[in-house]
Scaffold this motif. Structure first.
Motif, PDB file in Angstrom:
ATOM      1  N   THR A   1      15.222  -4.236   1.432  1.00  0.00           N
ATOM      2  CA  THR A   1      14.803  -2.863   1.115  1.00  0.00           C
ATOM      3  C   THR A   1      15.042  -1.988   2.348  1.00  0.00           C
ATOM      4  O   THR A   1      15.213  -2.483   3.461  1.00  0.00           O
ATOM      5  CB  THR A   1      13.303  -2.754   0.756  1.00  0.00           C
TER       6      THR A   1
ATOM      7  N   LEU B   1      14.100   8.555  -6.551  1.00  0.00           N
ATOM      8  CA  LEU B   1      13.303   7.388  -6.148  1.00  0.00           C
ATOM      9  C   LEU B   1      12.900   6.560  -7.364  1.00  0.00           C
ATOM     10  O   LEU B   1      12.807   5.334  -7.293  1.00  0.00           O
ATOM     11  CB  LEU B   1      12.069   7.848  -5.346  1.00  0.00           C
TER      12      LEU B   1
ATOM     13  N   ALA C   1      12.022   2.631  -6.303  1.00  0.00           N
ATOM     14  CA  ALA C   1      11.242   2.712  -5.059  1.00  0.00           C
ATOM     15  C   ALA C   1       9.768   2.417  -5.337  1.00  0.00           C
ATOM     16  O   ALA C   1       9.270   2.619  -6.440  1.00  0.00           O
ATOM     17  CB  ALA C   1      11.389   4.105  -4.460  1.00  0.00           C
TER      18      ALA C   1
ATOM     19  N   VAL D   1      12.573   1.316  -0.603  1.00  0.00           N
ATOM     20  CA  VAL D   1      13.651   1.471  -1.588  1.00  0.00           C
ATOM     21  C   VAL D   1      14.527   0.218  -1.564  1.00  0.00           C
ATOM     22  O   VAL D   1      15.160  -0.066  -0.540  1.00  0.00           O
ATOM     23  CB  VAL D   1      14.518   2.712  -1.274  1.00  0.00           C
TER      24      VAL D   1
END
Ligand code: FAD
Length: 295
Positions: A67, A127, A132, A170
């Motif tokens: 991430t 997002l 996310a 993310v």
């Protein structure tokens, strides 16, 4: 504007102590681009303002186990300029680049924008499409919320009193995927969008089918939306023009925009369909390019 006390704590413990002392009388401030306007308009009237700007934490963009972690105090212009973001999740740099003017982007922070909870903002749909998760912290501990569950109503989020948004995590997109964020701006380049749509498409290993897809919508309801029914139309299917058109219709069906100076509710619904189609087409084209590079 009502007068207020201003505090610049240098540790997270001091922030929590001040929040505990002043309770609902206090507001946090990060970039200040939203809070100062709300205070000038007397929409919020805190008697104490606690600045997060002297905290050493939450200022970095870091790779972590597949991430990318964006600290809540990272500014929009830091996201758009970050080589890590540009290389690993370019659509994120594109999205933050599309916000307002450089002066705003130099001040506004990733965390402040999300907690502000304005449904017309650009980052939330992207997002949501990027899967996310937001990490919140408080003296009671930490918790994570998926982006699509964070926004509850107009200017209302899942952040509880005493909590701080610490980080946005993310996941790095698959090499067989492509993403797009499209902002429809019929007025000026630095305006809020009339419609904002993000899409992420992951292709099957042979490139013929849609293995996974996510669609995020902005400006089209009291909160940013995830268009799940539209995603269902595409998951496991070949992404031909018919399927994409059907998905765009499904996305339009869940919208509930307000009429305002950026367009009537009917116009925004029509534009939602058009921009979902275009965002899916662009994400698909990028996924094919990406598959070509990796295959
Ligand atoms: C002229 C103008 C044009 C704009 N155009 C756009 C646009 O086109 N697209 C777009 O997406 N946005 C746009 N914005 C909005 C901008 O994105 C927000 O104002 C900005 O993101 C807020 O970030 P900030 O750090 O300044 O938040 P602040 O004003 O500091 O805070 C906002 C809210 O979040 C709370 N808060 C801040 N940080 C935290 C934290 N870490 N944890 C918990 N609570 C926190 C504060 O208490 C406050 O309630 C525009 C703003 C302006 C002024």
């Amino acid at each position: 504007m009502k007068s207020f006390g201003f505090h610049s704590p240098e540790t997270l413990e001091e922030v929590f102590a001040l929040q505990g002392k002043f309770g609902e009388e206090a507001k946090l401030v990060a970039g200040g681009t939203a809070l100062t306007i709300m205070m000038k308009q007397n929409l919020v009237r805190p008697s104490e303002v606690i600045s997060l700007r002297c905290l050493p934490e939450f200022r970095d963009i870091q790779p972590e186990n597949g991430t990318l972690s964006l600290g809540a105090l990272v500014t929009y212009s830091e996201v758009e300029a970050s080589p890590l973001v540009r290389e690993r999740i370019p659509v994120l740099a594109e999205t933050y680049h599309h916000v307002a003017t450089l002066r705003i982007r130099n001040m506004a922070t990733v965390g402040g924008g999300l907690v502000h909870g304005d449904p017309n903002q650009d980052p939330p749909p992207a997002l949501i499409a990027l899967r996310a998760r937001f990490r919140l912290t408080s003296p009671a501990g930490a918790r994570e919320i998926p982006a699509e569950d964070f926004f509850l109503d107009y200017y209302e989020t899942a952040v509880k009193p005493g909590e701080i948004l610490a980080e946005v995590r993310v996941p790095r997109p698959s090499p067989r995927s492509g993403q797009a964020y499209l902002k429809f701006l019929p007025r000026t380049a630095d305006d809020y969008a009339t419609v904002g749509v993000a899409a992420s498409v992951t292709l099957s290993a042979d490139g013929t089918k849609c293995e996974e897809v996510r669609i995020g919508l902005g400006c089209l309801a009291p909160t940013p939306l995830r268009a799940r029914e539209a995603e269902e139309v595409l998951r496991g299917q070949e992404l031909g023009p018919e399927a994409i058109r059907e998905a765009a219709e499904k996305a339009k069906a869940i919208t509930d925009p307000l009429s305002d100076h950026r367009g009537s509710a009917d116009y925004k619904r029509e534009m939602a369909e058009v921009f979902v189609r275009r965002a899916l087409e662009q994400a698909l084209a990028r996924a094919r390019q990406s598959l070509g590079r990796s295959g």
